[in-house]
Design an enzyme around this catalytic site. Structure first.
Site, PDB file in Angstrom:
ATOM      1  CE  LYS A 189      -1.551   2.549   2.729  1.00 36.56           C
ATOM      2  NZ  LYS A 189      -1.493   4.298   1.798  1.00 36.56           N
ATOM      3  CD  GLU A 263      12.641   3.117   8.126  1.00 34.64           C
ATOM      4  OE1 GLU A 263      12.578   4.516   9.172  1.00 34.64           O
ATOM      5  OE2 GLU A 263      12.915   3.437   7.506  1.00 34.64           O
ATOM      6  CB  CYS A 297      12.942   8.035   8.463  1.00 28.95           C
ATOM      7  SG  CYS A 297      13.684   7.416   7.653  1.00 28.95           S
ATOM      8  CD  GLU A 391       9.854  11.729  12.367  1.00 28.27           C
ATOM      9  OE1 GLU A 391       8.764  11.480  12.411  1.00 28.27           O
ATOM     10  OE2 GLU A 391      11.224  11.480  11.642  1.00 28.27           O
TER      11      GLU A 391
HETATM   12  P1  NDP Z   1       1.937   7.902   8.625  1.00 30.34           P
HETATM   13  O1  NDP Z   1       2.548   6.826   9.417  1.00 30.34           O
HETATM   14  O2  NDP Z   1       0.264   7.511   9.030  1.00 30.34           O
HETATM   15  O3  NDP Z   1       1.624   7.063   7.530  1.00 30.34           O
HETATM   16  C1  NDP Z   1       2.700   5.876   6.541  1.00 30.34           C
HETATM   17  C2  NDP Z   1       1.924   5.214   5.999  1.00 30.34           C
HETATM   18  O4  NDP Z   1       0.831   4.689   6.902  1.00 30.34           O
HETATM   19  C3  NDP Z   1       0.993   5.452   5.041  1.00 30.34           C
HETATM   20  O5  NDP Z   1       0.994   4.401   4.017  1.00 30.34           O
HETATM   21  C4  NDP Z   1      -0.127   5.901   5.692  1.00 30.34           C
HETATM   22  O6  NDP Z   1      -1.285   5.722   5.075  1.00 30.34           O
HETATM   23  C5  NDP Z   1       0.335   4.612   6.419  1.00 30.34           C
HETATM   24  N1  NDP Z   1      -1.184   4.709   7.443  1.00 30.34           N
HETATM   25  C6  NDP Z   1      -1.510   5.293   8.306  1.00 30.34           C
HETATM   26  N2  NDP Z   1      -2.214   4.523   9.547  1.00 30.34           N
HETATM   27  C7  NDP Z   1      -2.222   3.382   9.173  1.00 30.34           C
HETATM   28  C8  NDP Z   1      -2.945   2.465  10.134  1.00 30.34           C
HETATM   29  N3  NDP Z   1      -3.883   2.859  11.059  1.00 30.34           N
HETATM   30  N4  NDP Z   1      -2.975   0.746   9.447  1.00 30.34           N
HETATM   31  C9  NDP Z   1      -1.585   1.304   9.185  1.00 30.34           C
HETATM   32  N5  NDP Z   1      -1.242   2.117   7.872  1.00 30.34           N
HETATM   33  C10 NDP Z   1      -1.806   3.081   8.091  1.00 30.34           C
HETATM   34  O7  NDP Z   1       2.605   8.771   8.452  1.00 30.34           O
HETATM   35  P2  NDP Z   1       1.925  10.193   8.151  1.00 30.34           P
HETATM   36  O8  NDP Z   1       1.797  10.450   6.517  1.00 30.34           O
HETATM   37  O9  NDP Z   1       0.767  10.678   7.718  1.00 30.34           O
HETATM   38  O10 NDP Z   1       3.280  11.494   8.622  1.00 30.34           O
HETATM   39  C11 NDP Z   1       2.669  12.292   9.576  1.00 30.34           C
HETATM   40  C12 NDP Z   1       3.999  11.994  10.347  1.00 30.34           C
HETATM   41  O11 NDP Z   1       4.732  10.479  10.340  1.00 30.34           O
HETATM   42  C13 NDP Z   1       5.410  13.123   9.728  1.00 30.34           C
HETATM   43  O12 NDP Z   1       4.812  14.584  10.260  1.00 30.34           O
HETATM   44  C14 NDP Z   1       6.159  12.095  10.154  1.00 30.34           C
HETATM   45  O13 NDP Z   1       7.225  13.042  11.278  1.00 30.34           O
HETATM   46  C15 NDP Z   1       6.297  11.633  10.196  1.00 30.34           C
HETATM   47  N6  NDP Z   1       6.841  10.331   9.181  1.00 30.34           N
HETATM   48  C16 NDP Z   1       7.727   9.201   9.389  1.00 30.34           C
HETATM   49  C17 NDP Z   1       8.352   8.577   8.211  1.00 30.34           C
HETATM   50  C18 NDP Z   1       9.567   7.511   8.312  1.00 30.34           C
HETATM   51  O14 NDP Z   1       9.797   7.431   7.561  1.00 30.34           O
HETATM   52  N7  NDP Z   1       9.991   7.848   9.877  1.00 30.34           N
HETATM   53  C19 NDP Z   1       7.045   8.780   6.823  1.00 30.34           C
HETATM   54  C20 NDP Z   1       6.042   9.452   6.850  1.00 30.34           C
HETATM   55  C21 NDP Z   1       5.861  10.084   7.231  1.00 30.34           C
HETATM   56  P3  NDP Z   1      -2.107   7.468   4.248  1.00 30.34           P
HETATM   57  O15 NDP Z   1      -0.750   7.738   3.420  1.00 30.34           O
HETATM   58  O16 NDP Z   1      -2.358   6.752   3.035  1.00 30.34           O
HETATM   59  O17 NDP Z   1      -2.163   7.715   5.383  1.00 30.34           O
END
Ligand code: NDP
Length: 782
Positions: A189, A263, A297, A391
């Protein structure tokens, strides 16, 4: 018209835009369905990702429902048998084909990524896409070698993979390439904001004739991801994203038997010592926090600078920041592109406002209007400032100062995260010493944000667990040999208060105590219970440990940091001495096991002694590796201990189970808090005497007997426990996994039903769980 010297002064140059025509034309194929079982489904329940740089809608995609996930998992399941049974060479050919086909369309992929994510074309073109290609080539190699290099391992089955929006194609490659190489099939996904390159990749799967169902891609939002996590047909979940969602996924998968790698986020330190090459370090900061708009990240978001050079470093950094160009991502001269979505921009500015309200001074560069954020540097921040602890996931760095290397380390490790760190110094001794003591999964020396398919990447603490890349990354997609399924064990005994004056049985006082910090201690509640022998007679009283005793034990374990820093040779000597002492006390231990009703006491003692020698032998041999990554870099993958481990022992064999779990953990440098057999805790508690007489430093092994489920809950939830090994009934293991979501400690749940006397009782997995990989990148060259 400006003169040449004026142009050189201003460093202004004209626009150099990359054309988006080809990518926009490709998008006209929409609206898009999901890629399931080798074909696109009919578009349904459409949503529209925008170009963050312009706000223009890009395409229409289907929002994945639980039914879509069901269909995708069914397709992946149906494909798994054939795919996993194919010779590695055949799987390798598909992975090579993926690499080549992405390479052929590098420009289309790069532009599509820019339109969808907002990152600068320079970075998409030079970093994201080539690294994704490298990942497929590298893992084509692993597909070829997997049977030979990982004998007896098997693929998990169907892998559910959930990726974020910051490196859409690269994260897809990090997930899909190792999974397929190992023989798994996948349902992926992509993030709601950035699903487009995954659709282009799906087209490649069709082009190369990948068997239907091996790769399935379902677009959607968090609810689609949650449906994938919850699906019973999924055998492993691999997630990259926020710590908050990682925690939810840990809870949702607890007790399901699904393998899990996470991760997650970070707040990585970027440490500049006084002797560092400051100009190089300034360029390092540009790469650390202003690369990819800081939406990384492992971004080096906390700059720690030696006080002596801080004013000069700040001046250089602010001058450099002032020259960064934040604007049109398709312009090849742009350094910082658009923020992925207005919601993310709001989050960034909200956090900066809060940091300012808490006393931070904000220095900012410039950016165009719209969904753009200028590069920022925050100074005058206290350690508790929100910009230091949270973060931000934007182009915002905080800067603090330190005086001595120990203070730098203390500040660097003062975070709940542990993903990456960057160390800048010209002194190799300082660099390696700091690298060794940083609590981070990846350390870059005089460099930052280096990635390679052959370099394990992943975090410690709340940055998650599991590694991606290289050999360690392959292991995350393979199940180790071992028994399957867990058989229920006996329930907790009811507490029996210790009779006044101490417990006695048959005239002999057999009241044991807990073993904490190298000394025998009464249980805090002062309670104990009667332990019964094979014939039903009372053979002694065991202390009834509680939350307070576990807390004391963890505190004692946390203090003996020297054990982890000792050399393997030093630990081996202690363990050999322990093994010799066990040999000397053979008769005594056998007698205790006779009383405890062991079916073959002599054999259990004999096997325990041999196992002690075995783990002493391993103490200095679980070598790390030097990985071949880039030229002029030594990339070390070191096996380092977790720190404090919780160990829950099986009921039987009481002594051998204890020895088989505790000794590999301490041989690798961990300190342990052990809950021994619930039905027969006395042989383990007696072991305390042996530990004392064998010079095992107090606090390295702590033994707390009592109600297994209650003690496991405390250990699993304890923030001072870094990893947990749990050999217990399924409901206890499930509870342990759920409680461990607090500090996201890795949990290894194991079956009590293995043959503890045979090779299964000393497999590599016992040692493998006792360590985690720390990757240290060291450049060389004059
Ligand atoms: P999320 O952790 O929400 O998103 C990562 C992935 O998980 C996306 O594909 C998201 O879908 C999906 N997802 C969201 N909720 C669920 C759930 N309950 N169960 C399974 N999958 C889920 O990150 P965000 O995009 O909301 O970003 C929010 C914050 O997270 C950022 O500001 C940043 O601080 C951090 N972040 C950290 C990352 C890293 O690599 N460490 C990467 C991205 C974000 P969808 O995008 O469709 O909501």
């Amino acid at each position: 018209m400006p003169s040449i010297s004026e142009v050189l002064d201003s460093m202004d140059y004209g626009p150099a835009p990359e054309s988006a025509d080809h990518a926009l034309k490709w998008l006209e194929r929409g609206p898009f369905g999901h890629f399931i079982n080798g074909a696109f489904t009919a578009p349904d329940a459409l949503f529209t990702p925008d170009n963050p740089a312009t706000g223009a809608p890009l395409a229409q995609l289907s929002q994945g429902s639980a039914d879509d996930i069901d269909a995708a998992v069914a397709a992946a399941r149906a494909a798994f048998g054939d795919w996993s049974a194919r010779p590695g060479h055949e799987r390798a050919r598909y992975l090579y084909a993926m690499a080549r086909h992405i390479q052929k369309r590098e420009r289309l992929f790069a532009v599509l990524e820019v339109l969808d994510n907002g990152k600068p074309i320079r970075e998409a073109r030079d970093i994201d896409i080539p690294l994704a290609v490298r990942h497929f080539y590298h893992h084509a190699g692993w597909a070829e070698l997997v049977a030979e290099e990982f004998p007896n391992h098997r693929p998990h089955g169907v892998c559910g993979q959930i990726i974020p929006w910051n490196f859409p194609l690269l994260m897809l490659a990090w997930k899909i390439a190792p999974a397929l190489a190992a023989g798994n099939t996948v349902v992926l996904k992509p993030a709601e904001y950035t699903p487009l390159t995954a659709l282009l990749f799906a087209e490649i799967c069709t082009e190369i004739g990948l068997p239907p169902g091996v790769v399935n891609i379902v677009a959607g939002d968090g609810t689609t991801g949650a449906a994938l996590v919850a699906h019973e047909g999924v055998d492993k979940i691999a997630f990259t994203g926020s710590t908050a969602v990682g925690r939810e996924i840990r809870r949702a998968t607890a007790g399901t038997g699904k393998a899990l790698t996470l991760e997650l986020g970070g707040k990585s330190p970027f440490i500049v010592f006084a002797d560092a090459d400051l100009d190089a370090a300034v360029e390092g900061v540009v790469d650390a926090i202003w690369f990819n708009q800081g939406e990384v990240c492992c971004a080096g978001s906390r700059i720690l600078v030696a006080e002596a050079v801080a004013p000069r470093f700040e001046a250089l950094l602010r001058a450099r920041m002032g020259r960064l160009r934040a604007g049109d991502p398709l312009d090849k001269g742009t350094d910082i592109g658009a923020i992925v979505h207005p919601r993310q921009l709001e989050r960034i500015t909200g956090l900066v406002d809060q940091a300012q309200a808490q006393g931070a001074t904000v220095h900012a560069g410039t950016a165009t209007q719209g969904c753009f954020c200028p590069p920022m540097l925050l100074t005058d921040v206290a350690p508790a400032n929100i910009a230091v602890t949270e973060e931000i996931f934007g182009p915002v760095a905080v800067m603090m100062t330190f005086r001595t290397p120990p203070e730098a380390l203390e500040l660097a490790n003062n975070t709940r995260y542990g993903l990456a760190a960057s160390v800048w110094t010209e002194n190799i001794g300082t660099a390696m010493d700091v690298a060794a003591n940083l609590r981070a999964g990846v350390v870059w020396i005089n460099a930052t944000n280096l990635f390679d398919a052959n370099a394990p990447f992943g975090g410690m603490r709340e940055s998650g667990f599991g590694r991606e890349g290289g050999r360690a990354g392959m292991l995350a997609y393979l199940a180790a040999p071992g028994p399957q399924g867990r058989a229920p064990l006996a329930d907790s005994p009811a507490p029996v208060p210790l009779p006044a004056g101490g417990g006695a049985c048959g005239g002999i006082d057999r009241t044991t105590k807990l073993f904490i910090g190298g000394a025998f201690k009464r249980a805090d509640a002062g309670q104990s219970w009667s332990v019964h022998g094979a014939g039903g007679d009372v053979i002694g009283q065991a202390p009834w440990g509680s939350r307070k005793d576990i807390r004391n034990a963890v505190e004692a374990a946390a203090k003996v940091t020297g054990w982890g820093r000792a050399t393997g040779h030093e630990r081996a000597q202690v363990l050999y001495f322990l093994a010799e002492n066990m040999d000397r006390r053979r008769a005594e231990m056998t007698e205790a096991l006779v009383q405890a009703g062991s079916p073959d006491p002599a054999a259990e003692v004999d096997c325990s002694i041999r196992r002690a020698f075995l783990h002493a032998a391993w103490a200095d041999k679980l070598d790390g590796r030097v990985h071949a990554t880039r030229s002029a870099h030594v990339t070390l993958a070191m096996n380092v201990p977790h720190g404090v481990m919780g160990v829950i022992c099986p009921d039987a064999p009481a002594l051998l189970g204890f020895v088989s779990l505790v000794l590999p953990a301490i041989a690798m440098g961990n300190r342990v808090v052990v809950v021994p057999s619930q039905t027969q805790p006395l042989p383990a508690l007696d072991f305390g005497q042996l530990l004392v007489s064998s010079d095992v430093p107090g606090g390295v092994v702590n033994i707390v007997s009592g109600p297994r489920a209650a003690l496991t809950r405390v250990l699993a939830a304890h923030d001072g426990v870094d990893a947990l090994c749990c050999v217990a009934p399924p409901e206890v293991c499930a509870m342990a996994e759920a409680e461990a979501a607090g500090n996201l400690k890795p949990v290894w749940t194991e079956s009590a039903q293995r043959d503890w006397f045979g090779p299964a009782g000393q497999e590599a997995v016992f040692r493998a769980f006792a360590v985690q990989v720390k990757t240290v990148w060291t450049p060389y060259g004059a």
